[in-house]
Each structure stands twice: as structure tokens, then as C-alpha cells.
Design an enzyme around this catalytic site. Structure first.
Site, PDB file in Angstrom:
ATOM      1  N   CYS A 196     -28.512   8.120  36.235  1.00 50.03           N
ATOM      2  CA  CYS A 196     -27.314   8.011  35.394  1.00 50.03           C
ATOM      3  C   CYS A 196     -27.681   8.237  33.939  1.00 50.03           C
ATOM      4  CB  CYS A 196     -26.704   6.631  35.530  1.00 50.03           C
ATOM      5  SG  CYS A 196     -26.545   6.122  37.204  1.00 50.03           S
TER       6      CYS A 196
HETATM    7  N1  SAJ Z   1     -34.383   1.366  30.009  1.00 45.13           N
HETATM    8  C1  SAJ Z   1     -35.227   1.227  28.914  1.00 45.13           C
HETATM    9  N2  SAJ Z   1     -34.885   0.353  27.930  1.00 45.13           N
HETATM   10  C2  SAJ Z   1     -33.733  -0.399  27.996  1.00 45.13           C
HETATM   11  C3  SAJ Z   1     -32.885  -0.242  29.121  1.00 45.13           C
HETATM   12  C4  SAJ Z   1     -33.232   0.644  30.113  1.00 45.13           C
HETATM   13  O1  SAJ Z   1     -36.255   1.892  28.813  1.00 45.13           O
HETATM   14  O2  SAJ Z   1     -33.477  -1.186  27.093  1.00 45.13           O
HETATM   15  C5  SAJ Z   1     -34.716   2.330  31.057  1.00 45.13           C
HETATM   16  C6  SAJ Z   1     -34.882   1.692  32.412  1.00 45.13           C
HETATM   17  O3  SAJ Z   1     -36.220   1.284  32.612  1.00 45.13           O
HETATM   18  C7  SAJ Z   1     -34.505   2.834  33.343  1.00 45.13           C
HETATM   19  C8  SAJ Z   1     -33.455   3.604  32.560  1.00 45.13           C
HETATM   20  O4  SAJ Z   1     -33.638   3.232  31.182  1.00 45.13           O
HETATM   21  O5  SAJ Z   1     -35.620   3.684  33.568  1.00 45.13           O
HETATM   22  C9  SAJ Z   1     -32.020   3.291  33.007  1.00 45.13           C
HETATM   23  O6  SAJ Z   1     -31.873   1.898  32.953  1.00 45.13           O
HETATM   24  P1  SAJ Z   1     -30.474   1.180  33.325  1.00 45.13           P
HETATM   25  O7  SAJ Z   1     -30.674  -0.274  33.175  1.00 45.13           O
HETATM   26  O8  SAJ Z   1     -29.362   1.792  32.575  1.00 45.13           O
HETATM   27  O9  SAJ Z   1     -30.381   1.476  34.864  1.00 45.13           O
HETATM   28  P2  SAJ Z   1     -29.358   2.266  35.801  1.00 45.13           P
HETATM   29  O10 SAJ Z   1     -29.361   3.700  35.448  1.00 45.13           O
HETATM   30  O11 SAJ Z   1     -29.646   1.860  37.190  1.00 45.13           O
HETATM   31  O12 SAJ Z   1     -27.936   1.635  35.572  1.00 45.13           O
HETATM   32  C10 SAJ Z   1     -27.065   2.088  34.636  1.00 45.13           C
HETATM   33  C11 SAJ Z   1     -26.178   0.876  34.495  1.00 45.13           C
HETATM   34  N3  SAJ Z   1     -26.958  -0.085  33.685  1.00 45.13           N
HETATM   35  C12 SAJ Z   1     -26.466  -1.117  33.028  1.00 45.13           C
HETATM   36  O13 SAJ Z   1     -25.315  -1.164  32.677  1.00 45.13           O
HETATM   37  C13 SAJ Z   1     -27.403  -2.259  32.791  1.00 45.13           C
HETATM   38  C14 SAJ Z   1     -24.918   1.341  33.946  1.00 45.13           C
HETATM   39  O14 SAJ Z   1     -25.167   2.002  32.731  1.00 45.13           O
HETATM   40  C15 SAJ Z   1     -24.220   2.194  34.965  1.00 45.13           C
HETATM   41  O15 SAJ Z   1     -23.451   1.351  35.780  1.00 45.13           O
HETATM   42  C16 SAJ Z   1     -25.156   2.966  35.829  1.00 45.13           C
HETATM   43  O16 SAJ Z   1     -26.332   3.250  35.085  1.00 45.13           O
HETATM   44  C17 SAJ Z   1     -24.409   4.207  36.216  1.00 45.13           C
HETATM   45  O17 SAJ Z   1     -24.169   4.330  37.422  1.00 45.13           O
HETATM   46  O18 SAJ Z   1     -24.024   4.962  35.330  1.00 45.13           O
END
Ligand code: SAJ
Length: 426
Positions: free
Chosen positions: A258
């Protein structure tokens, strides 16, 4: 049936589960016979649902099928198929258009059709609507059409379908109201957008916001190292501001299907209109640079200990894209491993969720015993902060530790971290 869900993956199946749970008659449609047969056998292929959940769905009358003709019986049809990145950089709408074609072949007057797949603004009205109207029925009059972004956060124990607010945007006011009352049956909070484009854009705004802000702290991490600033500490301090600041954390890169992907749909669409989307381009560039930064930090750590990377045993902890789930899509672990292997490091990995792992076409030896692996490695790089990797365990057994997720930052200041050669990706 009350509802037909097209696409039974990590979005469609939880949706079908929640609707079934509140008593709706639900049919699940998927092109993958293994998915359909697995569900019929009471097996879940989605992290967030157990086999028991699937058995409960079947007991309540849920049926999975590959037979699109069953769409004719559904009063509401929700499309939850994937929109992977296409070669041109936009969403590959192949699954969406084929789902729409299946619907058009069986569309009945009065049906509500909702698209949930993430895509650029305008898709619902410019792509899906014309295909559905090949049925001879008119959208907004004979049948209803809306967009509602999915907000599944895989592995999140606190938020699921029922308690994550749902945005809906209708082709017409009436379409929006019908979509809102449909979701209102099993989602606590439903928010009506002005139309389909606003709802499509809301999703991209949410995820682009995340993508850009992660890139911001990633870029800061690189120069904080030189500045002698513990960025993790500054983020913790900034987080005390009760309004207007949301903490993001630096890491080895941004994975998942995502966050690194969705912003491309927006830049793709606006580029066709002649506009650059520089925030996304810059964020992509910075996030993609993080594996190289991890390599640089690894070399510095080993050199400080008088070791050369080319003759070192390096253990990678956690190779999935985020903590405590098995999904490896776009995980930064592989680019990190590739760079280490290219420099001649001897790699092993540990990850409770991944049984085998290959880099540059070669299988990386998997370590079973975490403590033994920590003790044997010249350098341990924590790439994904699975819950198993507790700070005190790492500090006690790792000889050299590069913690790219700030796991050690969660130790109280007096924690043992101070006593060992540890380095953070700041
Ligand atoms: N990450 C970082 N630093 C942060 C947050 C995340 O490096 O502060 C990295 C994570 O390790 C990961 C990536 O970014 O590799 C994505 O992290 P994520 O927590 O956004 O994980 P996803 O993609 O599973 O989930 C996101 C959902 N996350 C949250 O809202 C917490 C949300 O944005 C959506 O519901 C989902 O993508 C989607 O389906 O779009």
C-alpha cells in the site's frame, strides 16, 4: 443474497466475515479455485482471520464460488480485487475491469455496486461505470454505484472492519446514501464523501501522507547520525505535543503493498494531466535509498570493530515488510541483503514467519535458534521488529547490533543498551 464480495483476499474476506457475522447472506466470488476450495474446506488464507472464523462463516451460510452467475442474486456487490502497480506506474485495473464485466453480465435493477480497490480519482466514474452500463442499465437510476476505500491494517489487533470508520462516496446523493446505509449495518462509523472522486482521493491522501512523512524521518535519520542527534529521542519528545504532531519512525525502507504503491496512482494520474507530484517522487527516492544507508552503517560498525564486511558473518533478523506478519511484499530486507551479499558478506537470516528466503537467486541459510544465531554472527542487523526480538535479548547475545527499527530505543535510559557496542539507524 444480501451481499456478493468479489475478491476474497485480506480485504474481501474480512468484509464478508463481518457482514456474515451480523446475519447478512453473503456470497464470496474469487477467480482462484484454490482460494474457493480452501474456504469451502474451512481454511483461512488471510492473516487476520482464523480457520474458526471461516468455519463460523460457513455455518452462517457464507458460500465461496467461482461462478459469477450468482451475482444476479446479490442486492449489493462489493469489488475487493487487487490493483497492483502496472508497468506505466499506475494501477493495473485488469482485475477491476474483469470484475465489472462479470457484474454487467448479471446486473439487475436496484443493485448497489461498490468499488473498494485502491485507485486514482475518476476510476469509478470513468472506468467502472461505462462497463456496468454495458448491461443496458443506467448508473444512478437503474442501479447504484459508489466508491469506498478499504482501510484494512493487516495485523492490527485494535482495528478491524467494524470499528474502522468507513468513507463512502456515491455517484449520486442517493447512491451515497444507499452505500452508507449498507455499510452502516456492520461498521460503527460511516462518513459520506461528496462523491466517488473525493472518496478515491481520501484513500490516496491517507497513504501518501504516511509515505511522505516516513521519508521525512528517514532523510533526517541520515544527517542526525552526523549531527550526533538521537532522532528516536527527538521523535519521542516531539510526540509529547498533544496536537498537530504524529510520530513516524525511520527504518530500512518502506514495504507493503500500500504505502510504497498507492501514491504512484496519484502521481500517475496527475502526470497524464501534465502535473508533477514532487512530494511522492522525492519520498520514493529517499525511502529507496535507505537500504544503501543500512549497508553504509553496517560497514562502519564492522570497520570500527576491525572487521571487514567481506569476511563477516551477518545475521538478518526479520525479513517481512513489517512486524509480526508474514507478508514480504516490497520488504526492504531483500535490497539490504543484496547489497551485503554483493560486498561478500556471509548471510544468514532468522524470521519466525518465513520458512525459506532467497537473495540474488540463492537461498539464504535460515537460523532456527535465535540466541545461537546472535552469538555466532559478527554483525546482527534487525530489519523487522517482530515481537520475538526483545531488546534485552539482543543486547545480551548480539556481538554487534545494527538496530534499524529503534527496538533498543524502547529501553529505559538506564537500560543495558549503554553497555554494548550498539548502533542505531538514527
Ligand atoms: N514504516 C516505517 N516507519 C513508520 C511507519 C511505517 O518505516 O513510521 C514502514 C513499515 O515498516 C512498512 C511500511 O512503512 O514497511 C508500511 O507500514 P504501514 O504501517 O503503513 O503498513 P501497511 O502498509 O500494512 O498498512 C497501511 C495501513 N497502516 C496504518 O494505517 C497503520 C493503512 O495505511 C492502510 O490501511 C493500509 O496500509 C492500506 O491498505 O492502504
Amino acid at each position: 443474497s444480501d451481499l456478493a464480495v468479489i475478491g476474497l483476499g485480506y480485504v474481501g474476506l474480512p468484509l464478508a466475515h463481518e457482514a456474515t457475522r451480523i446475519g447478512l447472506k453473503v456470497i464470496g466470488l474469487d477467480v482462484n479455485t484454490r482460494v474457493v476450495d480452501g474456504l469451502a474446506a474451512g481454511k483461512s488464507h488471510v492473516d487476520d482471520l482464523s480457520d474458526r472464523d471461516v468455519a463460523g462463516m460457513l455455518a452462517a451460510g457464507f458460500r465461496a464460488t467461482t461462478d459469477a452467475s450468482l451475482l444476479a442474486e446479490a442486492r449489493t456487490i462489493v469489488i475487493c480485487v487487487p490493483t497492483p502497480l502496472s508497468d506505466e506506474g499506475g494501477p493495473d485495473l485488469g482485475a477491476v475491469t474483469s470484475a465489472a464485466k462479470s457484474i454487467a453480465a448479471h446486473l439487475r435493477p436496484g443493485t448497489l455496486v461498490v468499488l473498494e480497490s485502491t485507485t486514482y480519482p475518476g476510476t469509478t466514474e470513468e472506468v467502472v461505470r461505462p462497463i456496468l452500463e454495458e448491461s443496458g442499465l443506467v448508473a444512478g437510476e437503474d442501479f447504484h454505484l459508489a466508491f469506498s476505500p478499504e482501510r484494512i491494517d493487516p495485523g492490527n489487533p485494535s482495528f478491524g472492519v467494524a470499528n474502522t470508520p468507513k468513507v463512502v462516496g456515491g455517484l449520486t446523493e442517493r447512491c451515497g446514501e444507499l452505500a452508507a446505509s449498507f455499510y452502516g449495518k456492520f461498521v460503527q462509523t460511516v462518513v459520506q464523501a461528496r462523491g466517488t472522486r473525493e472518496a478515491e482521493m481520501a484513500k490516496l491522501l491517507e497513504n501518501t501522507y504516511r509515505h511522505v512523512n516516513i521519508a521525512l524521518v528517514n532523510e533526517m535519520a541520515i544527517f542526525c547520525q552526523e549531527l550526533g542527534v538521537d532522532l528516536w529521542d527527538s521523535i519521542a519528545c516531539a510526540s509529547t505535543k498533544p496536537f498537530g504532531f504524529q510520530a513516524f519512525y525511520p527504518g530500512p525502507g518502506v514495504g507493503g503493498h500500500c504505502i510504497p504503491i498507492d501514491p504512484n496512482y496519484l502521481s500517475y494520474k496527475v502526470k497524464t494531466l501534465g502535473y508533477p507530484f514532487r512530494f511522492v517522487e522525492l519520498a520514493q527516492e529517499i525511502n529507496a535509498r535507505m537500504p544503501a544507508y543500512v549497508l553504509q552503517r553496517a560497514q562502519e560498525l564492522l570497520n570500527d570493530a576491525g572487521l571487514a564486511l567481506s569476511r563477516s558473518k551477518v545475521l538478518l533478523l526479520g525479513v517481512t515488510y513489517k512486524a509480526d506478519i508474514a507478508d514480504q511484499r516490497e520488504s526492504p530486507a531483500r535490497p539490504v541483503a543484496r547489497k551485503l551479499a554483493d560486498k561478500g558478506a556471509t548471510l544468514t537470516y532468522h524470521d519466525p514467519h518465513v520458512a525459506e528466503w532467497t537473495v540474488n537467486g540463492r537461498s539464504v541459510p535460515r537460523r532456527e535458534d535465535l540466541v545461537e544465531a546472535l552469538r555466532e554472527a559478527d554483525l546482527t542487523i534487525l530489519v523487522t521488529d517482530h515481537s520475538e526480538y526483545q531488546a534485552d535479548l539482543l543486547v545480551e547475545h548480539a556481538r554487534l547490533l545494527l538496530d534499524t527499527r529503534g527496538v533498543l530505543r524502547r529501553l529505559p535510559p538506564s537500560g543495558v543498551a549503554a553497555q554494548r557496542t550498539t548502533a542505531q539507524i538514527e
